[in-house]
Design a protein around this motif. Structure first.
Motif, PDB file in Angstrom:
ATOM      1  N   UNK A  56       0.833  -1.199   0.000  1.00  7.42           N
ATOM      2  CA  UNK A  56       0.000   0.000   0.000  1.00  7.42           C
ATOM      3  C   UNK A  56       0.876   1.260   0.000  1.00  7.42           C
ATOM      4  N   UNK A  57       1.905   1.274   0.841  1.00  2.53           N
ATOM      5  CA  UNK A  57       2.817   2.410   0.866  1.00  2.53           C
ATOM      6  C   UNK A  57       3.604   2.507  -0.441  1.00  2.53           C
ATOM      7  N   UNK A  58       3.951   1.350  -0.984  1.00  2.37           N
ATOM      8  CA  UNK A  58       4.684   1.320  -2.256  1.00  2.37           C
ATOM      9  C   UNK A  58       3.848   1.981  -3.353  1.00  2.37           C
ATOM     10  N   UNK A  59       2.542   1.727  -3.298  1.00  2.00           N
ATOM     11  CA  UNK A  59       1.657   2.319  -4.304  1.00  2.00           C
ATOM     12  C   UNK A  59       1.646   3.840  -4.179  1.00  2.00           C
ATOM     13  N   UNK A  73      -8.577   4.533  -2.600  1.00  2.00           N
ATOM     14  CA  UNK A  73      -8.714   3.138  -2.175  1.00  2.00           C
ATOM     15  C   UNK A  73      -7.557   2.725  -1.276  1.00  2.00           C
ATOM     16  N   UNK A  74      -6.340   3.162  -1.641  1.00  2.00           N
ATOM     17  CA  UNK A  74      -5.167   2.808  -0.839  1.00  2.00           C
ATOM     18  C   UNK A  74      -5.267   3.440   0.553  1.00  2.00           C
ATOM     19  N   UNK A  75      -5.661   4.727   0.611  1.00  2.00           N
ATOM     20  CA  UNK A  75      -5.774   5.408   1.906  1.00  2.00           C
ATOM     21  C   UNK A  75      -6.856   4.746   2.753  1.00  2.00           C
ATOM     22  N   UNK A  76      -7.972   4.376   2.162  1.00  2.00           N
ATOM     23  CA  UNK A  76      -9.030   3.723   2.908  1.00  2.00           C
ATOM     24  C   UNK A  76      -8.578   2.371   3.435  1.00  2.00           C
ATOM     25  N   UNK A  77      -7.769   1.654   2.628  1.00  4.89           N
ATOM     26  CA  UNK A  77      -7.261   0.352   3.065  1.00  4.89           C
ATOM     27  C   UNK A  77      -6.277   0.524   4.225  1.00  4.89           C
ATOM     28  N   UNK A  99       3.460  10.382   4.487  1.00  9.40           N
ATOM     29  CA  UNK A  99       2.891   9.854   3.244  1.00  9.40           C
ATOM     30  C   UNK A  99       1.409  10.211   3.110  1.00  9.40           C
ATOM     31  N   UNK A 100       0.677  10.117   4.213  1.00  7.51           N
ATOM     32  CA  UNK A 100      -0.742  10.475   4.138  1.00  7.51           C
ATOM     33  C   UNK A 100      -0.916  11.973   3.907  1.00  7.51           C
ATOM     34  N   UNK A 101      -0.124  12.779   4.559  1.00  7.22           N
ATOM     35  CA  UNK A 101      -0.232  14.232   4.390  1.00  7.22           C
ATOM     36  C   UNK A 101       0.074  14.639   2.958  1.00  7.22           C
ATOM     37  N   UNK A 120     -10.112  13.830  -0.038  1.00  6.63           N
ATOM     38  CA  UNK A 120      -9.777  14.683   1.104  1.00  6.63           C
ATOM     39  C   UNK A 120     -10.329  14.084   2.399  1.00  6.63           C
ATOM     40  N   UNK A 121     -11.574  13.629   2.348  1.00  7.99           N
ATOM     41  CA  UNK A 121     -12.190  13.059   3.535  1.00  7.99           C
ATOM     42  C   UNK A 121     -11.471  11.792   3.973  1.00  7.99           C
ATOM     43  N   UNK A 122     -11.061  10.978   2.981  1.00  6.84           N
ATOM     44  CA  UNK A 122     -10.366   9.730   3.298  1.00  6.84           C
ATOM     45  C   UNK A 122      -9.006  10.011   3.943  1.00  6.84           C
ATOM     46  N   UNK A 123      -8.244  10.988   3.428  1.00  6.32           N
ATOM     47  CA  UNK A 123      -6.924  11.301   3.979  1.00  6.32           C
ATOM     48  C   UNK A 123      -7.066  11.857   5.396  1.00  6.32           C
ATOM     49  N   UNK A 124      -8.041  12.750   5.604  1.00  5.59           N
ATOM     50  CA  UNK A 124      -8.243  13.312   6.950  1.00  5.59           C
ATOM     51  C   UNK A 124      -8.583  12.196   7.938  1.00  5.59           C
TER      52      UNK A 124
END
Length: 1089
Positions: A56-59, A73-77, A99-101, A120-124
């Protein structure tokens, strides 16, 4: 329950999916991985956490553009994995945070990237979950100086989203995530309790973000109200929690004067802040600017939850930062005080709670006590109050007055420090005088008159139900919002409760005397000062405060009452009527009354009447309101003193009764309300009870003032009001006064007839009500016209039985001769007395002798004397007086109906003048005179028969005949004319008169012929109904003749002879011939059958 509980089983399932995702970064592969993760237990996920996170981080770190859907999808996972596991390594925590920021960062614009709201909502949500998943002390090691750049980036990112995004959901999510980063979230166990050093470490770190956080949140808080109250509430919470943590006095005490060099690179070290004294002062000054903006905006926010959160902000900052935010103490206290009278009960309660806590803990801000700051603020507000009241709109005035009210409540007795300053007291009184100026331009004030003599007790409010807080609706020049007036009243009440009452009353009394421009405002303020001094409706926040003693309050009320009821302030010109102007002039010339002069009050001079200046409408309006306010004040004084006000009734009740009889509706209503207040305060059951209990001194005052009527022209009004609101127990007291009134009327009939006739009307109306056995006539002859008809057969039967003997026949002939003489007018008072003496009345055994005539009842004596005056006044040149006299005459007949020996001679004397009123006077007088005729006809039937037929009936029938064509052609507007009303009254009264007077056939035919044309369908409906009522009465007098007349007009059927030898009867109204009379004739014939 998860299918795979062990790491081995989970690894076997997840490895292919992770390898596939590493090879091909697609949404489908990410969703496939997340689907498999749902089947793995939390313990197994914890063991495989980094293995799962790697693809996931690699993606996320793969260079090149990526589809937003894939990143989402990656952030939600990742969020799903973090929600089920704990991050135990500091390096992993920092990398995931970065990475998330970075998912929302746009390198080109240096602002949040223009990505979808879902991403935006998923990252927050991912950042928030990451911080919550940090394990143990890992979270504290995360907040080290080296993390400043990354943490600052995330904070600025979240602030940008909270400020710039349009989506409310994203704004709220960004603010909640910011709370998590700053250890302010409400999650259980997340913000663990830090020790002193740890708090200092976090404070030093967060201090770097304070300017940005405070500035951005201020913009959010002071933004558009439409963004929603929840966003403002969250922003306020973050603001005060951040400021109170970084600027906390406890932390700043342990900050050393020399900054320690952190073990970080130079760029990061430059971002560090050392919270030494100069930084604290500079930051505090800048925060003061922001706090002022926030408090000014939020204190008037429409949502109560926002204002409630402002109270928490003030409490937190004043309790935790009293030394570091010294300059902010004033605005913060101002905001808190302005909310003490908030419209929301929750806000009021919380504000009072916080203020009590401040007072109990004796909060010190800087080196000044809490009360000193309030006193200084009140000084400042008092200085600027006139300017604010003049320049602000209604909402601004509400805010300013709420603030002033709050200061008064909190300072309590210490408000005298401000009032003792002459300059500040003058500024305060000037502002109150200015804003309380009334708008007296409403023409309705003087137009509304009290024409009827209804009882004061007929008010819908009973004395027990009326509250002292209810006052007359009034309009002000400079504001329209009712809340402004309510706040002004509360301010004055608090000044009276806590302030030096003698000082305040003297000051506003000086303004009362200074100019008529200030008089009404000063009276309003004096009324509220006394109300407040009594503690009515005042919330006392200072338990040790001692209220004004009852004796002291009574002395003050006595002095104000004397001023209110003085000649120059009580008897003001309120109308243009010549009589009242003459009264005012006469009093002025006697040197005992000085009417005030100036912009709003008319002054009568001592020059002759023809050169006297006329009062303006505006001045009379002003005078009306001044009297109303003073009457309202008397009611307030009664409530303030309670039972002690009984001691002042001798000086207060008589003037109030004068105004209760005033013809100006507004003044009469105000006086009625004052009397109701007096009843309620002094323990009287009703106004009748009040008048009866004090009637002895009232009657004495009336008697004395009647002897000097030119000096006391309003005396008759007092007697009028007493009569309207008392019972028969008053009659023995007022009997002598009535004789004084009649004697004075004989002396001043040409000057003061109007007021005296009003008194006589009230007197006779009261007698008719107090002695109902004498009031049956009015109900029979006017209210229920058919009641005599039902009694007629019984009377006739009894008469026939009485004359069946020789003695009866002889007595019948004697009575007939006597009635014939009376009908011909051959009667005199002397003859009447002889007849009375020739027929000795029956006397009781206790009488002195068989020939002693019993004295007449008091009410009969009074009615006789009054009716004699009415006979003379019926021909007065004034239309108003003639109308009133006719009303009084009508009531005299009602009272005297049971004493024919007194009634008939007076009716004989009144008849010529009454006839003149009927046939040759104004239509209004004709209507009223016809009403009197109906009443007389109901009782003096035989006496009036020949006179009525000779003097009145031809004119009435002639008038009906001449007006019939006019009413037949008229439109709907005709029903509002005097001519119509006169026609209607005559038609409605003719039937009962014909029946009661027992008219002969010839006279009945005249009436029938005159009324026949009104049975036409072309006439107005009401006239048709009245005409039908005439014929219904004629049917009872002469049914055969009436039946024949109606059939001559329209015959609904043919009459077949019972035998062929008889000729058929043919009437002119042949059947089948439709005419305008058909419908009404059919109705009458049906009732006749």
């Amino acid at each position: 329950m998860a299918v795979f509980d062990t790491p081995e089983e989970a690894f076997g399932v997840l490895r292919p999916v992770c390898v596939q995702l590493t090879k091909a970064q697609t949404v489908e592969n990410v969703e496939s991985l997340q689907a498999q993760l749902r089947a793995v237990s939390d313990s197994a996920l914890q063991e495989l956490q980094q293995y799962i996170l790697f693809p996931l981080r690699f993606t996320l770190k793969t260079p090149g553009p990526k589809r937003e859907r894939l990143i989402q999808s990656v952030v939600e996972c990742i969020t799903f994995v973090l929600s089920s596991t704990c991050v135990k390594e500091q390096e992993l925590l920092q990398e995931l945070f970065s990475e998330l920021s970075a998912c929302l960062y746009s390198p080109s614009s240096q602002k949040p990237a223009a990505v979808s709201e879902e991403l935006k909502l998923a990252v927050i949500q991912g950042l928030s979950t990451l911080m919550h998943s940090a394990y143990g002390d890992i979270i504290l090691s995360f907040y080290e100086p080296s993390i400043l750049p990354r943490l600052g980036f995330a904070v600025s990112l979240l602030l940008g989203l909270a400020e710039q995004e349009k989506s409310k959901q994203i704004k709220m999510a960004a603010l909640k995530c910011l709370q998590v980063l700053l250890f302010q979230c409400d999650c259980q166990g997340h913000p663990r309790s830090w020790d002193e050093l740890e708090q200092k470490q976090l404070g030093d770190l967060f201090a770097s973000f304070l300017p940005g956080i405070a500035t951005a949140l201020t913009r959010v808080i002071t933004g558009d109200f439409k963004q929603g109250h929840s966003i403002v509430v969250s922003s306020l919470k973050i603001f005060y929690e951040t400021v109170s943590f970084i600027m906390a006095d406890e932390q700043l005490r342990i900050v050393s004067g020399v900054q320690a060099k952190p073990a970080v690179e130079h760029r990061v070290a430059e971002l560090m802040v050392h919270r030494e004294a100069s930084w604290v002062k500079n930051t505090g000054d800048k925060l003061t600017v922001l706090i002022k903006k926030i408090t000014e905006c939020v204190s008037v926010h429409p949502h109560w939850k926002v204002r409630l959160e402002l109270i928490d902000l003030v409490e937190a900052l004043l309790l935790k930062c009293s030394q570091s935010l010294v300059e902010s103490a004033g605005p913060l206290l101002k905001a808190l005080v302005s909310l003490i009278n908030d419209e929301s009960p929750d806000v009021q309660a919380q504000c009072s709670k916080v203020l009590r806590r401040f007072a109990d803990e004796k909060v010190v801000v800087g080196s000044r006590a809490f009360a000193d700051i309030l006193s200084e603020n009140l000084h400042s507000l008092a200085t600027s109050l006139p300017r604010l009241m003049n320049s602000q709109d209604d909402q601004g005035r509400v805010s300013t007055l709420s603030l002033l009210l709050g200061y008064l409540k909190l300072l309590g007795p210490k408000v005298n420090f401000v009032l003792n300053s002459v300059a500040h007291l003058q500024r305060l009184s000037k502002a109150l005088m200015q804003v309380l100026e009334l708008d007296v331009a409403d023409i309705k004030i003087i137009e509304e008159r009290r024409w009827n003599s209804e009882h004061l007790s007929a008010s819908p409010e009973t004395p027990g139900a009326r509250r002292w807080t209810q006052i007359q609706r009034r309009y002000f020049r400079f504001f329209t919002d009712e809340r402004v007036f309510l706040l002004l009243r509360q301010v004055c009440q608090l000044l009276g409760f806590y302030g030096n009452l003698h000082l305040l009353v003297d000051h506003f009394m000086e303004l009362y005397h200074e100019s008529v421009v200030y008089r009404k405002q000063a009276a309003m303020i004096l009324n509220e000062l006394v109300t407040g001094a009594a503690g009515l409706g005042v919330e006392n926040l200072h338990e040790k405060h001692i209220k004004t003693s009852p004796e002291e309050l009574r002395e003050i009320v006595t002095s104000i009452l004397e001023e209110y009821t003085s000649q120059e302030n009580w008897y003001l010109v309120t109308c243009m009527e010549a009589e009242e102007e003459g009264e005012e002039l006469m009093v002025k010339q006697s040197g005992l009354q000085a009417l005030t002069s100036g912009a709003h009050t008319f002054q009568a001079t001592s020059s002759p009447a023809f050169s006297k200046p006329s009062p303006t409408i505006c001045s009379m309006h002003s005078n009306i309101w001044q009297i109303c306010i003073q009457l309202e004040g008397i009611g307030h004084f009664a409530h303030a003193l309670g039972k002690d006000f009984r001691l002042l009734l001798m000086s207060a009740l008589y003037p109030v009764l004068e105004k209760a009889g005033d013809q100006t509706l507004l003044i009469s209503q105000a006086a009625t309300s004052a009397m109701m207040d007096i009843c309620h305060a002094c323990g009287y059951e009703s106004m009748q009870h009040l008048i009866n209990q004090n009637s002895d001194y009232l009657v004495n005052g009336i008697s004395l003032n009647l002897r000097h009527l030119s000096l006391h022209p309003h005396t008759p009004k007092v007697l009028e009001v007493m009569l309207q609101n008392s019972d028969a127990s008053l009659l023995p007291l007022v009997a002598d006064v009535v004789q004084d009134v009649l004697a004075t009327l004989d002396q001043f009939y040409d000057k003061r007839a109007t007021s005296f006739v009003s008194v006589l009307h009230a007197l006779l109306a009261a007698l008719a009500q107090w002695f109902p056995d004498a009031g049956d006539l009015q109900e029979q002859s006017i209210g229920e016209e058919g009641s005599h008809l039902s009694q007629r057969p019984a009377r006739l039967e009894k008469t026939l039985e009485d004359i069946a003997t020789a003695e009866g026949i002889e007595q019948f002939v004697l009575n007939y001769l006597k009635e014939k003489d009376v009908a011909d007018g051959n009667v005199s008072d002397f003859d009447n007395e002889e007849e009375e003496q020739s027929d000795p009345p029956k006397v009781d055994e206790n009488d002195l002798g068989p020939h002693v005539k019993p004295p007449l009842p008091v009410q009969i004596q009074i009615a006789t004397n009054v009716m004699e005056r009415c006979i003379h006044l019926m021909s007065d040149k004034s239309l108003t007086i003639r109308l009133k006299v006719l009303d009084v005459l009508d009531l005299c007949v009602v009272v005297l109906q049971s004493h024919k020996n007194q009634l008939l001679p007076l009716a004989h004397r009144a008849w010529p003048s009454l006839v003149h009123r009927l046939i040759n006077d104004d239509p209004l007088v004709v209507l009223r005179a016809f009403k009197v005729l109906r009443t007389l006809g109901g009782e003096c039937g035989d006496f009036l028969r020949s006179r009525f037929c000779k003097d009145v009936l031809p004119r009435l029938t002639g008038s009906l005949v001449s007006q019939a064509p006019v009413s037949a052609r008229a439109g709907p507007v005709y029903s509002h004319t005097l001519a119509f009303k006169l026609q209607l009254a005559v038609l409605q009264g003719l039937g009962p008169l014909c029946e009661r007077l027992d008219l002969g056939e010839g006279d009945l035919n005249k009436v029938a012929d005159a009324c026949l044309i009104y049975l036409s369908a072309k006439q107005p409906v009401k006239l048709q109904e009245a005409a039908r009522s005439v014929f219904l009465h004629l049917m009872k007098v002469d049914p055969d003749s009436t039946w024949f007349l109606l059939n001559e007009l329209y015959c609904p059927e043919e009459f077949t002879p019972p035998h062929p030898s008889l000729r058929p009867v043919r009437l002119r109204g042949a059947p089948g011939q439709q005419s305008p009379y058909t419908a009404n004739v059919l109705l009458l014939l049906q009732q006749l059958q």
